[in-house]
Design an enzyme around this catalytic site. Sequence first.
Site, mmCIF file in Angstrom:
data_model
loop_
_atom_site.group_PDB
_atom_site.id
_atom_site.type_symbol
_atom_site.label_atom_id
_atom_site.label_comp_id
_atom_site.label_asym_id
_atom_site.label_seq_id
_atom_site.Cartn_x
_atom_site.Cartn_y
_atom_site.Cartn_z
ATOM 1 N N MET A 267 0.818 -1.205 0.000
ATOM 2 C CA MET A 267 0.000 0.000 0.000
ATOM 3 C C MET A 267 0.861 1.267 0.000
ATOM 4 S SD MET A 267 -2.957 -1.182 2.715
ATOM 5 C CE MET A 267 -3.915 0.325 2.539
ATOM 6 N N HIS A 268 0.194 2.397 -0.244
ATOM 7 C CA HIS A 268 0.727 3.755 -0.038
ATOM 8 C C HIS A 268 1.712 4.249 -1.096
ATOM 9 C CE1 HIS A 268 -1.022 3.076 3.883
ATOM 10 N NE2 HIS A 268 -0.099 2.223 4.229
ATOM 11 N N ASP B 140 -2.522 -5.099 0.524
ATOM 12 C CA ASP B 140 -2.004 -6.397 0.950
ATOM 13 C C ASP B 140 -2.639 -6.908 2.235
ATOM 14 O OD1 ASP B 140 -0.757 -4.422 2.450
ATOM 15 O OD2 ASP B 140 1.283 -5.044 1.953
#
Length: 515
Positions: free
Chosen positions: A79-80, A236
């Site tokens: 992520m991110h 995830d």
Amino acid sequence: MYLGIDLGTSEIKVLLLDAAGTIVGTAGEPLTVSRPHPGWSEQTPEDWWQATTAAIGKLRDTAPEAFAATRAIGLSGQMHGAVLLDARNRVLRPAMLWNDTRSTAECLELTRRVPNLHAVAGNLAMPGFTAPKLLWSARHEPDVFSAIDCVLLPKDYLRLRLTGERASDPSDAGGTLWLDMARRTWSDELLAATGLSCSQMPRLVEGSAPSGTLLPAVADAWGLPRGVVVAGGGGDGAASAVGIGATQPGDGFLSLGTSGVIFVVNDRFRPNPAQAVHAFCHALPGRWHQMSVMLSAASCLRWFCRLTSVPEATLLPEIAALAESERQSAPFFLPYLSGERTPHNDAFAQGHFHNLTHASDRAALGYAVLEGVAFGMADGLDALRAAGTQVASLSFVGGGSRSPFWAQLLADTLNTELTTHVGSEAGGALGAARLGWMADGGVEAAVCAKPPVQATYRPDAARHARLAERLSTFRALYRRASPLPVAPSAQTSDLPLPACPTPCPCPASSSLAKR
């Protein structure tokens, strides 16, 4: 057959699942992280695509007939990360990853600009998140920023290469700080605070819904039929939850991968940023989750093994052979190699060994690393409990779950039962395949059954008491430790920020709001 693709930080994993829920085959391809400056963490998106095609080739070779029968694909990913694209879908710079800490000053600026940020986005502004990275880009790379036509998350870049579609899902989009978490839509206000608009965001679909179909050129290259569906997928953590069957309120798991995560499902949006607890959308409609995150978990063990030039397979038995008295006198390790999120929200926290002596051998230091990660997870679990989340048992997933010794150490430290499942090491790849299955019409209750139990680790009261004493020392060491001075980022200042058009042109805003 259903194909799951999980874009991790250190590896691309692919998994093939049949209609009985059995894993037919898996394959992987390693990835590397570039750290051009202290606190920076980057990867080249093209490397993700090349690794994906290589992993697919390995999987196809192991089960060619089954692979050719693939009906749908699901995606999971770290992520991110910020993948910046121009109007022709060209990548403008290397992707800044979730463990990149360069945007610490921009987090303060974003919080100042949006006083209700926490209420809308459900999370503190942390440098790992996507939005502060874009403020950093605007300030330090204005030519790049001005060329941005779309910002994608890592797994969604793979979707673009698979389908030609710019799309994402609420579970992954929640990690940007641009999502109105309760409404599961992009927020005009949060985007405008970073100089962006909904027109520069991918459309949103739920994780178990179709997002597009495989491009004919990709289908031909991979040996798949035309019309293969690609699901929305998930971040995830959310995808791993689907894979382990953590789909209903109260279900939860502990993931020990590059990072460490404790994930618990909620039936509504329950933010608690004061404890640096994350509140995100689940990859399934109508559900959310709370999550504690430590930035360096199994990656600490990999770091130590590289440092001492010993394989994990050699070191772990040495650690397990230590007597209880040797563990009690072992050094302490603070596992903050990339700063920390829950509960400290401290981008400048650093790793430390404490109490070294001439008797501190490789096994003792290795034990300190495993124990330090377990103590970091204990801090995260305490933060979740402070947020009102009660946990009696957790599934255990991720690469770290392959170590029975580490599993028992975690159970004893957390005073919580841990259960590993058959195929649990597949993590997000299994969840991605299940999301693909549901996008092809699979029924959630049947698709998301919990995998068979492989082993159960119950806490030992005596060991928990001894570990609790060391945990108290570990926490005191963090309070005493102070990082070396870090050069401050450029002074924050207001940027000329365009407002998002009204009404917002994001095609998913209205459709998701109606759900």
